[in-house]
Motif scaffolding. Structure first.
Motif, short mmCIF file in Angstrom:
data_model
loop_
_atom_site.label_atom_id
_atom_site.label_comp_id
_atom_site.label_asym_id
_atom_site.label_seq_id
_atom_site.Cartn_x
_atom_site.Cartn_y
_atom_site.Cartn_z
N GLY A 68 0.81 -1.21 0.00
CA GLY A 68 0.00 0.00 0.00
C GLY A 68 0.85 1.27 0.00
N ALA A 69 1.94 1.25 0.79
CA ALA A 69 2.82 2.42 0.82
C ALA A 69 3.50 2.63 -0.54
CB ALA A 69 3.86 2.25 1.92
N LEU A 70 3.95 1.55 -1.16
CA LEU A 70 4.57 1.68 -2.48
C LEU A 70 3.56 2.19 -3.52
CD1 LEU A 70 6.79 -1.53 -2.61
CD2 LEU A 70 7.57 0.84 -2.56
N GLY A 71 2.33 1.74 -3.42
CA GLY A 71 1.30 2.21 -4.34
C GLY A 71 1.02 3.69 -4.18
N LEU A 72 0.98 4.17 -2.92
CA LEU A 72 0.76 5.60 -2.69
C LEU A 72 1.93 6.44 -3.18
CD1 LEU A 72 -0.98 5.79 0.79
CD2 LEU A 72 -1.88 6.47 -1.42
N ILE A 73 3.15 5.95 -2.95
CA ILE A 73 4.33 6.68 -3.44
C ILE A 73 4.28 6.77 -4.96
CG2 ILE A 73 6.84 6.59 -3.65
CD1 ILE A 73 6.88 5.33 -0.83
N ALA A 74 3.93 5.66 -5.61
CA ALA A 74 3.83 5.67 -7.07
C ALA A 74 2.74 6.61 -7.55
CB ALA A 74 3.57 4.26 -7.58
N LEU A 75 1.64 6.69 -6.81
CA LEU A 75 0.53 7.56 -7.21
C LEU A 75 0.91 9.03 -7.10
CD1 LEU A 75 -2.50 7.70 -7.98
CD2 LEU A 75 -2.98 7.78 -5.55
N PHE A 76 1.59 9.40 -6.03
CA PHE A 76 1.90 10.81 -5.81
C PHE A 76 3.15 11.29 -6.55
CE2 PHE A 76 -0.59 10.16 -1.77
CZ PHE A 76 -1.70 10.80 -2.26
N THR A 77 4.08 10.37 -6.82
CA THR A 77 5.31 10.79 -7.49
C THR A 77 5.29 10.50 -8.98
OG1 THR A 77 6.40 8.68 -7.06
CG2 THR A 77 6.68 10.43 -5.41
N HIS A 78 4.36 9.72 -9.45
CA HIS A 78 4.28 9.28 -10.85
C HIS A 78 5.55 8.54 -11.27
CE1 HIS A 78 0.53 11.33 -11.43
NE2 HIS A 78 1.06 12.43 -10.92
N ASN A 79 6.17 7.89 -10.29
CA ASN A 79 7.35 7.08 -10.57
C ASN A 79 6.86 5.62 -10.64
OD1 ASN A 79 9.81 5.87 -10.77
ND2 ASN A 79 10.72 6.97 -9.05
N HIS A 80 6.85 5.07 -11.81
CA HIS A 80 6.26 3.75 -12.02
C HIS A 80 7.08 2.61 -11.45
CE1 HIS A 80 3.30 5.75 -14.38
NE2 HIS A 80 4.21 6.22 -15.22
N LEU A 81 8.32 2.90 -11.08
CA LEU A 81 9.16 1.86 -10.48
C LEU A 81 8.56 1.38 -9.15
CD1 LEU A 81 11.78 0.29 -10.85
CD2 LEU A 81 12.93 2.06 -9.55
N PHE A 82 8.00 2.30 -8.37
CA PHE A 82 7.38 1.92 -7.10
C PHE A 82 6.15 1.04 -7.34
CE2 PHE A 82 9.44 5.98 -5.84
CZ PHE A 82 10.30 5.45 -4.90
N TRP A 83 5.37 1.35 -8.38
CA TRP A 83 4.19 0.55 -8.67
C TRP A 83 4.58 -0.85 -9.12
CZ3 TRP A 83 1.90 -1.86 -12.88
CH2 TRP A 83 0.56 -2.21 -12.70
N ILE A 84 5.64 -0.93 -9.93
CA ILE A 84 6.13 -2.24 -10.38
C ILE A 84 6.64 -3.05 -9.19
CG2 ILE A 84 7.90 -3.39 -11.76
CD1 ILE A 84 7.58 -1.07 -13.78
N ALA A 85 7.35 -2.39 -8.26
CA ALA A 85 7.83 -3.09 -7.06
C ALA A 85 6.66 -3.58 -6.23
CB ALA A 85 8.72 -2.15 -6.24
#
Length: 164
Positions: A68-85
């Motif tokens: 969940g934390a990685l998903g939120l970081i990916a949502l707010f930063t638009h860095n897709h690496l966090f979403w993939i992780a």
């Protein structure tokens, strides 16, 4: 006023051109369509970002929090690496180390409670009057009979004898 066409206008106008003072139907339809598409694309985007959390729904609490934390970081930063992780962590099933430890802790607590109840029982009977005992019978012989034990050689002595 007459509804005459301008001299530069063609005699046949397309249907989406409205006369002055009338409602532009195509404009209103396009506003509704664009608002609806923005709303649907937003829902799709948020559902896509929540996909790793939905996949890891049955996982452990810690793993779900990390995802969940990685998903939120990916949502707010638009860095897709966090979403993939987060997606990769959702696909991996970690072994459950906590359940055996909890089982051991429950067993130890049960044993400790059993010993506590034994101690309470002993302390409760310590203040009770002793039960009446039967008179002791007289011993048949005055001296105890001792039986000698047979003792073999020590283990290190056997090894010495085998070598020599």
């Amino acid at each position: 006023m007459e509804d005459s066409l301008h001299p530069a206008a063609t005699s046949h106008l397309p249907p989406f051109i409205t006369a002055p003072g009338e409602t532009d139907v195509l404009f209103n339809v396009m506003i509704v369509f664009v608002l609806l598409m923005v709303f649907l694309v937003g829902i799709l985007y948020l559902r896509l970002h929540a996909l790793p959390e939905h996949m890891a729904h049955g996982a452990s609490k810690t793993q779900l929090q990390i995802i969940g934390a990685l998903g939120l970081i990916a949502l707010f930063t638009h860095n897709h690496l966090f979403w993939i992780a987060a997606l990769l962590l959702a696909m991996i099933e970690f072994p459950d180390f906590a359940s055996p430890v909890r089982s051991i802790a429950r067993s130890l607590a049960k044993i400790a409670r059993r010993e506590d109840s034994d101690e309470r029982r002993e302390s409760a009977t310590a203040f009770a009057p002793p039960p009446k005992a039967a008179p002791l019978a007289a011993p048949t012989t005055s001296e105890p009979q001792w039986v000698p034990l047979e003792v073999g050689p020590a283990p290190h002595e056997e090894k010495i004898e085998q070598r020599g």
